[in-house]
Structures are given as structure tokens and as C-alpha cells.
Design a protein around this motif. Structure first.
Motif, PDB file in Angstrom:
ATOM      1  N   LEU A  52       0.691  -1.257  -0.255  1.00  0.00           N
ATOM      2  CA  LEU A  52      -0.351  -0.355   0.052  1.00  0.00           C
ATOM      3  C   LEU A  52       0.961   1.399   0.058  1.00  0.00           C
ATOM      4  N   VAL A  53       2.409   0.983  -0.337  1.00  0.00           N
ATOM      5  CA  VAL A  53       2.612   2.309   0.146  1.00  0.00           C
ATOM      6  C   VAL A  53       3.175   3.032  -1.395  1.00  0.00           C
ATOM      7  N   ALA A  54       3.155   2.112  -2.165  1.00  0.00           N
ATOM      8  CA  ALA A  54       2.630   2.047  -3.709  1.00  0.00           C
ATOM      9  C   ALA A  54       1.994   3.270  -4.233  1.00  0.00           C
ATOM     10  N   LYS A  55       0.262   2.661  -2.900  1.00  0.00           N
ATOM     11  CA  LYS A  55      -0.818   3.280  -3.766  1.00  0.00           C
ATOM     12  C   LYS A  55      -0.619   5.360  -2.749  1.00  0.00           C
ATOM     13  N   GLY A  56       0.517   5.205  -1.990  1.00  0.00           N
ATOM     14  CA  GLY A  56      -0.059   6.585  -1.338  1.00  0.00           C
ATOM     15  C   GLY A  56      -0.252   6.865   0.299  1.00  0.00           C
ATOM     16  N   PHE A  57       0.055   5.477   0.703  1.00  0.00           N
ATOM     17  CA  PHE A  57      -0.363   5.052   1.632  1.00  0.00           C
ATOM     18  C   PHE A  57       1.526   5.538   3.228  1.00  0.00           C
ATOM     19  N   SER A  58       1.403   5.932   4.138  1.00  0.00           N
ATOM     20  CA  SER A  58       1.987   6.132   4.550  1.00  0.00           C
ATOM     21  C   SER A  58       2.648   5.131   5.977  1.00  0.00           C
ATOM     22  N   SER A  59       1.942   5.375   6.651  1.00  0.00           N
ATOM     23  CA  SER A  59       0.687   4.077   7.656  1.00  0.00           C
ATOM     24  C   SER A  59       0.119   3.580   7.736  1.00  0.00           C
ATOM     25  N   VAL A  60       0.098   2.020   8.456  1.00  0.00           N
ATOM     26  CA  VAL A  60      -0.939   1.298   7.462  1.00  0.00           C
ATOM     27  C   VAL A  60      -1.879   0.596   9.013  1.00  0.00           C
ATOM     28  N   GLY A  61      -3.461   0.861   9.415  1.00  0.00           N
ATOM     29  CA  GLY A  61      -3.200  -0.220  10.279  1.00  0.00           C
ATOM     30  C   GLY A  61      -4.610  -0.583   9.922  1.00  0.00           C
ATOM     31  N   CYS A  62      -6.256  -1.107  10.691  1.00  0.00           N
ATOM     32  CA  CYS A  62      -7.058  -1.025  10.273  1.00  0.00           C
ATOM     33  C   CYS A  62      -7.997  -0.229   8.980  1.00  0.00           C
ATOM     34  N   MET A  63      -8.913  -1.055   7.766  1.00  0.00           N
ATOM     35  CA  MET A  63      -9.720  -0.379   6.960  1.00  0.00           C
ATOM     36  C   MET A  63      -9.922   0.907   6.996  1.00  0.00           C
ATOM     37  N   PRO A  64     -10.897   1.018   8.274  1.00  0.00           N
ATOM     38  CA  PRO A  64     -11.288   2.063   8.524  1.00  0.00           C
ATOM     39  C   PRO A  64     -11.041   3.015   9.130  1.00  0.00           C
ATOM     40  N   CYS A  65     -10.155   2.981   9.353  1.00  0.00           N
ATOM     41  CA  CYS A  65      -9.606   3.886  10.260  1.00  0.00           C
ATOM     42  C   CYS A  65      -7.686   4.730   9.315  1.00  0.00           C
ATOM     43  N   THR A  66      -8.395   3.860   8.778  1.00  0.00           N
ATOM     44  CA  THR A  66      -6.548   4.639   7.544  1.00  0.00           C
ATOM     45  C   THR A  66      -6.654   4.730   6.666  1.00  0.00           C
ATOM     46  N   SER A  67      -6.131   6.149   6.017  1.00  0.00           N
ATOM     47  CA  SER A  67      -6.075   6.758   4.662  1.00  0.00           C
ATOM     48  C   SER A  67      -4.770   7.459   3.944  1.00  0.00           C
ATOM     49  N   ARG A  68      -4.665   7.726   3.093  1.00  0.00           N
ATOM     50  CA  ARG A  68      -3.360   8.109   2.222  1.00  0.00           C
ATOM     51  C   ARG A  68      -2.982   9.280   2.843  1.00  0.00           C
ATOM     52  N   ALA A  69      -1.753   9.588   2.985  1.00  0.00           N
ATOM     53  CA  ALA A  69      -0.952  10.911   2.949  1.00  0.00           C
ATOM     54  C   ALA A  69      -1.463  12.125   2.123  1.00  0.00           C
ATOM     55  N   ALA A  70      -1.316  13.468   2.490  1.00  0.00           N
ATOM     56  CA  ALA A  70      -0.976  14.254   1.704  1.00  0.00           C
ATOM     57  C   ALA A  70       0.047  14.941   1.864  1.00  0.00           C
ATOM     58  N   ALA A  71       0.105  15.469   0.430  1.00  0.00           N
ATOM     59  CA  ALA A  71       2.205  15.829   0.514  1.00  0.00           C
ATOM     60  C   ALA A  71       2.079  16.595   1.786  1.00  0.00           C
ATOM     61  N   GLY A  72       3.391  16.692   2.371  1.00  0.00           N
ATOM     62  CA  GLY A  72       3.370  17.590   3.525  1.00  0.00           C
ATOM     63  C   GLY A  72       3.453  17.120   5.207  1.00  0.00           C
ATOM     64  N   GLU A  73       1.890  15.991   4.919  1.00  0.00           N
ATOM     65  CA  GLU A  73       1.843  15.491   5.799  1.00  0.00           C
ATOM     66  C   GLU A  73       2.814  14.535   6.404  1.00  0.00           C
ATOM     67  N   GLY A  74       2.305  14.579   8.298  1.00  0.00           N
ATOM     68  CA  GLY A  74       3.213  13.057   9.013  1.00  0.00           C
ATOM     69  C   GLY A  74       3.520  11.738   8.788  1.00  0.00           C
ATOM     70  N   VAL A  75       4.460  11.222   9.454  1.00  0.00           N
ATOM     71  CA  VAL A  75       3.752   9.922   8.865  1.00  0.00           C
ATOM     72  C   VAL A  75       2.568   9.008   8.860  1.00  0.00           C
ATOM     73  N   ARG A  76       1.741   9.900   9.881  1.00  0.00           N
ATOM     74  CA  ARG A  76       1.148   9.124  10.757  1.00  0.00           C
ATOM     75  C   ARG A  76      -0.262  10.030  10.811  1.00  0.00           C
ATOM     76  N   ASP A  77      -0.687  10.861   9.701  1.00  0.00           N
ATOM     77  CA  ASP A  77      -1.566  11.878   9.961  1.00  0.00           C
ATOM     78  C   ASP A  77      -2.536  11.032   9.291  1.00  0.00           C
ATOM     79  N   GLY A  78      -2.269   9.830   8.338  1.00  0.00           N
ATOM     80  CA  GLY A  78      -3.539   9.365   7.795  1.00  0.00           C
ATOM     81  C   GLY A  78      -4.017   8.319   8.938  1.00  0.00           C
ATOM     82  N   ARG A  79      -3.814   8.350   9.639  1.00  0.00           N
ATOM     83  CA  ARG A  79      -4.744   7.459  10.954  1.00  0.00           C
ATOM     84  C   ARG A  79      -5.661   8.449  11.620  1.00  0.00           C
TER      85      ARG A  79
END
Length: 235
Positions: free
Chosen positions: A190-217
Motif C-alpha cells: 500500500l506504500v505505492a498507493k499513497g499510504f504512509s502508515s497502515v492500520g485497520c481499513m476503516p481508520c486508515t487513509s492516504r497521506a497528503a503531500a507534506g503530512e506526517g507519517v501517521r497523519d492518515g490514521r
């Protein structure tokens, strides 16, 4: 305080390991507890293979505890199997929530939305507490460069009746990424799909440019941790 913690000077051990390599921290952890009483907890997420590679360099037989919450991406489950095989890990234990707890507290499978802390508790915190009942120390992959509550984590700390080791506390992102390059390890799919940190599906989103590693959680919520590092593991 447990008998183990009474015998260990955590302040001295922390001072000794403050600048130690990840491998040295893992060796120290194995020496601090009785044989067979140390495990590593891994999510097999986007940076997990780095810690697991260091563990494999020290002792491939250290048990690896993996929390399969029932909400994980299929890519994560496949990555678990791939990395375990590549590194020769011999004892990967996949744990699941108690079916009775899910039936009683999350019958509609919407607890992640209505009460994410409760969802994490029954799917991660409680299963891990049960698993750790068989160990006196555990390793995890938290890093200070993730910021937030992780910015000042020590290398070793007391965690209830156990010792908790953070071998990558001092590592920077370049060092972590270098492990993949050095060993030719694949990235989480999922890194190649824009995810910088991956947890459970409902609570994980792609990181936007300039966001921190865990900002998608847990995006849009005050929540930043699942609870295994912030809630009491009482079992």
C-alpha cells in the motif's frame, strides 16, 4: 512492582542503551529476561520489516505477535506471510479478538465509527494483553521521528509488570528505509498507493503531500494511537 522489574535498574539500562544500535538493544532485551520470555509485537505495516529484520539478525526464533483485528487490509496479511518467509522468522503468532466480545460490543461492526477507542480495545488492546501474559519483555517498532506522543519515547521502559523495548527509538527515517535497501526487502504494497502508515481499513487513509507519517490514521479525530502503547495491558 513485579519480581522482574525489582531486579532490573531501568534507569541504568536506559542510559547504557541510549545510543545503542537496534541489534544491541534487542540483545540486551533478550539478556534482561529469562529464555523464551521475550517477544516482538509487529503490525507488519509500512515500516515494520525494518525492526523484524534487526530481530532476525539477532534471533529468528523470537516470537512475533501479530494482531489480526478482522479489519486489516488483505495486503497486510499477504505482506505478513511474505516478510516472515523472507526473514526466516520461525514463530509468528496471529492473534484475533474474542468472538464473544465482538458479538456483545460490536454486533453491527460499526464500533470503529461510533467509539474507535472501544473498537481498538476489544480488537487490539485486550488480545495483546492476553498474549503478553506469557512474556516478561516485548519489543516494538515505535520511533521518535513519528512525533506526537512518540517524540520522547525512551529506549527501554516499564510497561506494567514487563519491560518494553523500543529498538528504533533513535532511528531516523533514512536509517529505517536503508534496511529495506540493504536487504532487498519489499515495501508494504500500500506504500505505492499513497499510504504512509497502515492500520485497520476503516481508520486508515492516504497521506497528503507534506503530512506526517501517521497523519492518515484516524483522520479527522483527536485519536492518534490504538491504545496498545497508551492503555494499561493488565492481563
Amino acid at each position: 512492582m513485579s519480581a522482574l522489574l525489582e531486579d532490573v535498574d531501568i534507569g541504568r539500562l536506559e542510559a547504557e542503551l541510549a545510543q545503542a544500535s537496534p541489534q544491541a538493544v534487542i540483545r540486551a532485551a533478550a539478556a534482561a529476561v529469562a529464555p523464551g520470555r521475550l517477544c516482538v509485537v509487529s503490525s507488519f505495516g509500512t515500516e515494520s520489516a525494518a525492526l523484524l529484520a534487526y530481530v532476525a539478525e539477532v534471533d529468528r526464533s523470537i516470537p512475533v505477535v501479530f494482531l489480526d483485528t478482522g479489519w486489516l487490509f488483505e495486503e497486510t496479511l499477504a505482506y505478513r506471510d511474505d516478510i516472515a518467509a523472507r526473514l526466516g522468522l520461525t514463530d509468528v503468532r496471529s492473534l484475533h479478538p474474542e468472538p464473544a466480545a465482538l458479538a456483545a460490543q460490536d454486533p453491527e461492526k460499526d464500533l470503529w465509527f461510533t467509539d474507535p477507542d472501544a473498537c481498538c480495545r476489544i480488537r487490539k488492546v485486550e488480545p495483546l494483553a492476553r498474549a503478553l501474559a506469557g512474556f516478561d519483555g516485548w519489543l516494538n517498532g515505535r520511533k521518535r521521528y513519528h512525533g506526537g506522543t512518540r517524540a520522547a519515547i525512551p529506549v527501554v521502559e516499564a510497561d506494567g509488570a514487563r519491560l518494553k523495548f523500543n529498538p528504533l527509538a533513535n532511528a531516523d527515517q533514512a536509517e529505517v528505509e536503508g534496511v529495506y535497501d540493504r536487504l532487498g526487502l519489499p515495501r508494504h504494497p500500500l506504500v505505492a498507493k499513497g499510504f504512509s502508515s497502515v492500520g485497520c481499513m476503516p481508520c486508515t487513509s492516504r497521506a497528503a503531500a507534506g503530512e506526517g507519517v501517521r497523519d492518515g490514521r484516524w483522520r479527522g479525530r483527536a485519536k492518534t494511537e490504538c491504545g496498545i502503547h497508551t492503555m494499561a495491558l493488565k492481563a
